[in-house]
Design an enzyme around this catalytic site. Structure first.
Site, PDB file in Angstrom:
ATOM      1  N   ASN A  17       0.894  -1.211   0.130  1.00  0.00           N
ATOM      2  CA  ASN A  17       0.283  -0.069   0.089  1.00  0.00           C
ATOM      3  C   ASN A  17       0.810   1.446  -0.018  1.00  0.00           C
ATOM      4  O   ASN A  17       0.556   2.333  -0.456  1.00  0.00           O
ATOM      5  CB  ASN A  17      -1.089   0.105   1.136  1.00  0.00           C
ATOM      6  CG  ASN A  17      -2.296  -0.742   0.964  1.00  0.00           C
ATOM      7  OD1 ASN A  17      -2.664  -0.643  -0.032  1.00  0.00           O
ATOM      8  ND2 ASN A  17      -2.675  -1.532   1.880  1.00  0.00           N
ATOM      9  N   ILE A  95       0.052  -0.964  18.338  1.00  0.00           N
ATOM     10  CA  ILE A  95      -0.994  -0.267  18.876  1.00  0.00           C
ATOM     11  C   ILE A  95      -0.806   1.310  19.493  1.00  0.00           C
ATOM     12  O   ILE A  95       0.161   1.727  19.845  1.00  0.00           O
ATOM     13  CB  ILE A  95      -1.641  -0.882  20.320  1.00  0.00           C
ATOM     14  CG1 ILE A  95      -1.894  -2.228  20.071  1.00  0.00           C
ATOM     15  CG2 ILE A  95      -2.550   0.043  20.976  1.00  0.00           C
ATOM     16  CD1 ILE A  95      -2.192  -3.317  21.272  1.00  0.00           C
ATOM     17  N   LEU A  96      -1.559   2.392  18.790  1.00  0.00           N
ATOM     18  CA  LEU A  96      -1.359   3.746  19.006  1.00  0.00           C
ATOM     19  C   LEU A  96      -1.943   3.837  20.257  1.00  0.00           C
ATOM     20  O   LEU A  96      -2.899   3.712  20.840  1.00  0.00           O
ATOM     21  CB  LEU A  96      -2.035   4.435  17.807  1.00  0.00           C
ATOM     22  CG  LEU A  96      -1.483   4.024  16.468  1.00  0.00           C
ATOM     23  CD1 LEU A  96      -2.294   4.659  15.553  1.00  0.00           C
ATOM     24  CD2 LEU A  96       0.119   4.661  16.390  1.00  0.00           C
ATOM     25  N   HIS A 112      -8.660  -1.400   6.417  1.00  0.00           N
ATOM     26  CA  HIS A 112      -8.619  -2.714   6.812  1.00  0.00           C
ATOM     27  C   HIS A 112      -9.177  -3.807   5.950  1.00  0.00           C
ATOM     28  O   HIS A 112     -10.162  -3.483   5.160  1.00  0.00           O
ATOM     29  CB  HIS A 112      -9.411  -2.593   8.200  1.00  0.00           C
ATOM     30  CG  HIS A 112      -9.745  -3.976   8.971  1.00  0.00           C
ATOM     31  ND1 HIS A 112      -8.837  -4.429   9.669  1.00  0.00           N
ATOM     32  CD2 HIS A 112     -10.884  -4.867   9.007  1.00  0.00           C
ATOM     33  CE1 HIS A 112      -9.135  -5.509  10.411  1.00  0.00           C
ATOM     34  NE2 HIS A 112     -10.493  -5.737   9.811  1.00  0.00           N
TER      35      HIS A 112
END
Length: 217
Positions: A17, A95-96, A112
């Site tokens: 991507n 994880i943010l 997603h």
């Protein structure tokens, strides 16, 4: 003439991507410039993709920091220094924390491989096949700190064929991602996407035609 939107792409793996976004930028089809790749894996192939594209990379090793907040504070400082206006998560496997999520609320998006809210989290393609659904696809959404729970910007549906394997479906989903993500970034960069609570509106001038034709090839 207004400055172009400055974009940072976050990725951890192969970077397909990222490559699609970088290619769109070269073709002046992204609506903005990719200022930075942020990667948590120094040996990830996406880092080499960035080098070949002439895009700076901010690469770090999480275990070198005391906490997620600590390395995100450094990332945030670098983004602000570069005037980054949009974060694009493209296979970023971390994880943010609120350090970044709150600073870039409404200015951070993720892609997603399912039709959210169905099958959030890891192994979404496998989840869909095991559940026996007949349709899956791709979702682009704003990031809100939850697990793939932010307001939905765009979705692309794909019918699941009888006997289709996880690898087969993954290939088709990734191909759709590579087309839909640059399109969505461009729509945001051109100011054609508005967010009101959980509602995302797209300007009537946004054209899905080219996307649909490309994704179906």
């Amino acid at each position: 003439m207004a400055d172009q939107l400055r974009i940072a792409v976050f990725a951890s793996g192969q970077g397909s991507n990222f490559q699609a976004l970088a290619d769109a930028a070269v073709q002046v089809k992204l609506g903005g410039s990719i200022e930075l790749l942020v990667c948590d894996k120094p040996d990830a192939p996406v880092v080499e993709r960035a080098r070949r594209a002439g895009i700076d990379a901010w690469v770090f090793t999480p275990k070198d920091y005391a906490s997620r907040e600590a390395y995100e504070a450094e990332i945030l400082a670098e983004l602000q220094r570069r005037g980054v206006g949009l974060i694009v998560l493209a296979g970023y496997m971390r994880i943010l924390t609120p350090v970044l999520v709150e600073a870039y609320a409404g200015r951070m998006i993720n892609i997603h491989p399912s039709l959210l809210p169905a099958f959030p989290g890891m192994n979404a393609i496998r989840q869909a096949l095991e559940h026996g659904v007949k349709v899956s696809g791709v979702t682009i959404h704003f990031v809100d700190g939850g697990l793939d729970s932010g307001p939905i910007i765009a979705q692309r549906t794909l019918d699941i064929s009888e006997g289709e394997t996880e690898a087969m479906l993954a290939d088709r989903i990734h191909a759709a991602e590579n087309v839909l993500y640059p399109w969505a970034v461009r729509a945001i960069a051109e100011g054609r996407v508005s967010l009101n609570g959980r509602r995302v509106s797209l300007d009537a001038a946004v054209d899905f035609g080219e996307y649909e034709a490309s994704a179906d090839k």
